[in-house]
Write a protein that holds these residues in place. Sequence first.
Motif, PDB file in Angstrom:
ATOM      1  N   MET A 190     -54.466  16.171  31.378  1.00 51.59           N
ATOM      2  CA  MET A 190     -55.137  14.872  31.414  1.00 51.59           C
ATOM      3  C   MET A 190     -54.538  13.900  30.401  1.00 51.59           C
ATOM      4  SD  MET A 190     -59.166  15.711  32.146  1.00 51.59           S
ATOM      5  CE  MET A 190     -59.409  16.705  30.660  1.00 51.59           C
ATOM      6  N   ALA A 191     -54.019  14.422  29.298  1.00 54.73           N
ATOM      7  CA  ALA A 191     -53.375  13.547  28.311  1.00 54.73           C
ATOM      8  C   ALA A 191     -52.161  12.868  28.928  1.00 54.73           C
ATOM      9  CB  ALA A 191     -52.963  14.356  27.082  1.00 54.73           C
ATOM     10  N   TYR A 192     -51.397  13.612  29.711  1.00 56.59           N
ATOM     11  CA  TYR A 192     -50.199  13.062  30.355  1.00 56.59           C
ATOM     12  C   TYR A 192     -50.576  12.068  31.444  1.00 56.59           C
ATOM     13  CZ  TYR A 192     -47.697  16.677  27.840  1.00 56.59           C
ATOM     14  OH  TYR A 192     -47.176  17.455  26.831  1.00 56.59           O
ATOM     15  N   VAL A 193     -51.542  12.439  32.256  1.00 55.14           N
ATOM     16  CA  VAL A 193     -51.971  11.544  33.335  1.00 55.14           C
ATOM     17  C   VAL A 193     -52.462  10.221  32.749  1.00 55.14           C
ATOM     18  CG1 VAL A 193     -53.632  11.196  35.196  1.00 55.14           C
ATOM     19  CG2 VAL A 193     -52.545  13.438  34.900  1.00 55.14           C
ATOM     20  N   TYR A 194     -53.319  10.304  31.761  1.00 53.88           N
ATOM     21  CA  TYR A 194     -53.898   9.086  31.205  1.00 53.88           C
ATOM     22  C   TYR A 194     -52.833   8.184  30.585  1.00 53.88           C
ATOM     23  CZ  TYR A 194     -56.549   5.824  28.422  1.00 53.88           C
ATOM     24  OH  TYR A 194     -57.035   4.655  27.878  1.00 53.88           O
ATOM     25  N   HIS A 195     -52.021   8.724  29.700  1.00 53.59           N
ATOM     26  CA  HIS A 195     -51.062   7.888  28.974  1.00 53.59           C
ATOM     27  C   HIS A 195     -49.959   7.342  29.883  1.00 53.59           C
ATOM     28  CE1 HIS A 195     -52.744   8.404  25.011  1.00 53.59           C
ATOM     29  NE2 HIS A 195     -52.749   9.722  25.149  1.00 53.59           N
ATOM     30  N   LEU A 196     -49.470   8.157  30.803  1.00 53.01           N
ATOM     31  CA  LEU A 196     -48.373   7.694  31.657  1.00 53.01           C
ATOM     32  C   LEU A 196     -48.828   6.623  32.643  1.00 53.01           C
ATOM     33  CD1 LEU A 196     -46.549  11.070  32.133  1.00 53.01           C
ATOM     34  CD2 LEU A 196     -45.515   8.991  31.246  1.00 53.01           C
ATOM     35  N   TYR A 197     -49.978   6.830  33.252  1.00 52.71           N
ATOM     36  CA  TYR A 197     -50.439   5.826  34.214  1.00 52.71           C
ATOM     37  C   TYR A 197     -50.930   4.566  33.511  1.00 52.71           C
ATOM     38  CZ  TYR A 197     -49.835   9.004  38.082  1.00 52.71           C
ATOM     39  OH  TYR A 197     -49.276   9.838  39.020  1.00 52.71           O
ATOM     40  N   MET A 198     -51.556   4.729  32.367  1.00 51.32           N
ATOM     41  CA  MET A 198     -51.975   3.545  31.625  1.00 51.32           C
ATOM     42  C   MET A 198     -50.748   2.771  31.143  1.00 51.32           C
ATOM     43  SD  MET A 198     -54.676   1.863  30.893  1.00 51.32           S
ATOM     44  CE  MET A 198     -56.053   3.014  31.008  1.00 51.32           C
ATOM     45  N   GLY A 199     -49.715   3.500  30.754  1.00 54.25           N
ATOM     46  CA  GLY A 199     -48.478   2.845  30.343  1.00 54.25           C
ATOM     47  C   GLY A 199     -47.831   2.085  31.484  1.00 54.25           C
ATOM     48  N   LEU A 200     -47.854   2.674  32.670  1.00 57.33           N
ATOM     49  CA  LEU A 200     -47.283   2.004  33.837  1.00 57.33           C
ATOM     50  C   LEU A 200     -48.076   0.751  34.193  1.00 57.33           C
ATOM     51  CD1 LEU A 200     -45.278   1.931  36.194  1.00 57.33           C
ATOM     52  CD2 LEU A 200     -46.838   3.431  37.454  1.00 57.33           C
ATOM     53  N   LEU A 201     -49.394   0.856  34.123  1.00 58.28           N
ATOM     54  CA  LEU A 201     -50.249  -0.277  34.471  1.00 58.28           C
ATOM     55  C   LEU A 201     -50.180  -1.397  33.435  1.00 58.28           C
ATOM     56  CD1 LEU A 201     -53.382   1.711  35.687  1.00 58.28           C
ATOM     57  CD2 LEU A 201     -51.919   0.274  37.119  1.00 58.28           C
ATOM     58  N   SER A 202     -49.746  -1.074  32.240  1.00 58.57           N
ATOM     59  CA  SER A 202     -49.657  -2.089  31.180  1.00 58.57           C
ATOM     60  C   SER A 202     -48.200  -2.469  30.939  1.00 58.57           C
ATOM     61  CB  SER A 202     -50.295  -1.559  29.890  1.00 58.57           C
ATOM     62  OG  SER A 202     -51.653  -1.240  30.098  1.00 58.57           O
ATOM     63  N   GLY A 203     -47.478  -1.616  30.226  1.00 62.41           N
ATOM     64  CA  GLY A 203     -46.091  -1.921  29.888  1.00 62.41           C
ATOM     65  C   GLY A 203     -45.179  -2.029  31.088  1.00 62.41           C
ATOM     66  N   GLY A 204     -45.402  -1.197  32.099  1.00 60.43           N
ATOM     67  CA  GLY A 204     -44.543  -1.236  33.281  1.00 60.43           C
ATOM     68  C   GLY A 204     -44.612  -2.563  34.008  1.00 60.43           C
ATOM     69  N   ILE A 205     -45.804  -3.126  34.090  1.00 65.07           N
ATOM     70  CA  ILE A 205     -45.972  -4.417  34.755  1.00 65.07           C
ATOM     71  C   ILE A 205     -45.297  -5.516  33.941  1.00 65.07           C
ATOM     72  CG2 ILE A 205     -47.647  -6.085  35.604  1.00 65.07           C
ATOM     73  CD1 ILE A 205     -47.551  -3.421  37.142  1.00 65.07           C
ATOM     74  N   ILE A 206     -45.412  -5.435  32.623  1.00 62.45           N
ATOM     75  CA  ILE A 206     -44.769  -6.429  31.754  1.00 62.45           C
ATOM     76  C   ILE A 206     -43.253  -6.364  31.916  1.00 62.45           C
ATOM     77  CG2 ILE A 206     -44.344  -7.074  29.351  1.00 62.45           C
ATOM     78  CD1 ILE A 206     -47.199  -6.112  28.739  1.00 62.45           C
ATOM     79  N   LEU A 207     -42.702  -5.143  31.954  1.00 64.58           N
ATOM     80  CA  LEU A 207     -41.262  -4.980  32.142  1.00 64.58           C
ATOM     81  C   LEU A 207     -40.807  -5.601  33.456  1.00 64.58           C
ATOM     82  CD1 LEU A 207     -40.599  -1.320  30.927  1.00 64.58           C
ATOM     83  CD2 LEU A 207     -39.782  -3.416  29.864  1.00 64.58           C
ATOM     84  N   ARG A 208     -41.586  -5.387  34.498  1.00 64.44           N
ATOM     85  CA  ARG A 208     -41.218  -5.942  35.798  1.00 64.44           C
ATOM     86  C   ARG A 208     -41.185  -7.468  35.749  1.00 64.44           C
ATOM     87  NH1 ARG A 208     -44.488  -5.550  41.590  1.00 64.44           N
ATOM     88  NH2 ARG A 208     -43.251  -7.124  42.643  1.00 64.44           N
ATOM     89  N   LYS A 209     -42.198  -8.079  35.143  1.00 64.75           N
ATOM     90  CA  LYS A 209     -42.252  -9.540  35.081  1.00 64.75           C
ATOM     91  C   LYS A 209     -41.095 -10.100  34.265  1.00 64.75           C
ATOM     92  CE  LYS A 209     -47.244  -9.960  35.761  1.00 64.75           C
ATOM     93  NZ  LYS A 209     -48.547 -10.353  35.168  1.00 64.75           N
ATOM     94  N   LYS A 210     -40.772  -9.430  33.151  1.00 65.18           N
ATOM     95  CA  LYS A 210     -39.647  -9.886  32.330  1.00 65.18           C
ATOM     96  C   LYS A 210     -38.340  -9.739  33.088  1.00 65.18           C
ATOM     97  CE  LYS A 210     -41.586  -9.069  27.728  1.00 65.18           C
ATOM     98  NZ  LYS A 210     -41.436  -8.332  26.446  1.00 65.18           N
ATOM     99  N   ARG A 211     -38.207  -8.640  33.814  1.00 62.74           N
ATOM    100  CA  ARG A 211     -36.990  -8.405  34.596  1.00 62.74           C
ATOM    101  C   ARG A 211     -36.809  -9.496  35.648  1.00 62.74           C
ATOM    102  NH1 ARG A 211     -33.280  -4.908  36.917  1.00 62.74           N
ATOM    103  NH2 ARG A 211     -33.447  -4.589  39.161  1.00 62.74           N
ATOM    104  N   GLN A 212     -37.872  -9.834  36.342  1.00 62.55           N
ATOM    105  CA  GLN A 212     -37.787 -10.865  37.374  1.00 62.55           C
ATOM    106  C   GLN A 212     -37.455 -12.223  36.768  1.00 62.55           C
ATOM    107  OE1 GLN A 212     -41.666 -10.241  39.144  1.00 62.55           O
ATOM    108  NE2 GLN A 212     -40.806  -9.059  40.837  1.00 62.55           N
ATOM    109  N   LEU A 213     -38.021 -12.510  35.585  1.00 68.61           N
ATOM    110  CA  LEU A 213     -37.740 -13.777  34.920  1.00 68.61           C
ATOM    111  C   LEU A 213     -36.279 -13.865  34.500  1.00 68.61           C
ATOM    112  CD1 LEU A 213     -38.651 -16.449  33.640  1.00 68.61           C
ATOM    113  CD2 LEU A 213     -39.316 -15.149  31.602  1.00 68.61           C
ATOM    114  N   VAL A 214     -35.776 -12.793  33.879  1.00 71.60           N
ATOM    115  CA  VAL A 214     -34.387 -12.787  33.425  1.00 71.60           C
ATOM    116  C   VAL A 214     -33.433 -12.873  34.607  1.00 71.60           C
ATOM    117  CG1 VAL A 214     -32.615 -11.394  32.283  1.00 71.60           C
ATOM    118  CG2 VAL A 214     -34.894 -11.579  31.281  1.00 71.60           C
TER     119      VAL A 214
END
Length: 250
Positions: free
Chosen positions: A123-147
């Motif tokens: 559960m530690a892996y599930v929580y941190h990885l999916y929360m990371g994707l929903l937070s940092g992953g989305i930010i990375l995508r937006k920055k990538r599209q902007l650049v």
Amino acid sequence: MPEAEEENFCKKMRRATRKIHAISDALVNAKLAFGFMDDAVWADGLLVFYEVFRYLEGAMLRLNNTKVGQLRIEGLQRTEAFERDLEFYLGKGWMKNYTPRDSVTRYLMRLREIEDTDSLLLMAYVYHLYMGLLSGGIILRKKRQLVQKINKINPFQGSLASDGNNLTDFGEYNIYELKCELRNTMNRIAETLDEDTKNKLLEESKTVYTLNNEIIRSVQGAGGVIFRKLVYFSMIVFFIVVVFLHFFRQ
């Protein structure tokens, strides 16, 4: 004086991983940030996490009738999205000669060990990885599209990808609501756990980031991107200097 509100379990997980999380953020910025500019780096970043997410999603199915299975929230499943994106960047036959790198293999060995001996720690892996994707992953995508939009005039930049963003596309599902559901589910489960199990989850949370950092360090291609960018900006500086000298001598 009113009593302070009791800290929920997700906040405890965040506090327990604060230091190692900061290191992870720095690595992402140093490595995956170059994925903003280069599809090969972005694809390699996807590749190192693909096996981890695939394993966790398989484990949640295998443990469907346990507390681990409760974290299998509708709309979060990403294995197929990973595979569509990797096919876009690497080609349809990318899996034929694919072998997970050593850092990914070590990660998977840890996940298998946990599933066999103390599956609740997954559960530690599930929580941190999916929360990371929903937070940092989305930010990375937006920055990538902007650049990518900014770099349209860059002669060293290839054609912009019109696809390859399935991983961070949750379709009809609201990202904020997915994060809330994941967080609330984790907190509800934690209320049913004994203190020893909760402490183990907090400790395993640190291992999550340690293993994440290992596979992020293995992402390839960032050095080449830096070199191309240096060449590109050096040419711009050289051009500016030449123009300046030309007008200065008039």
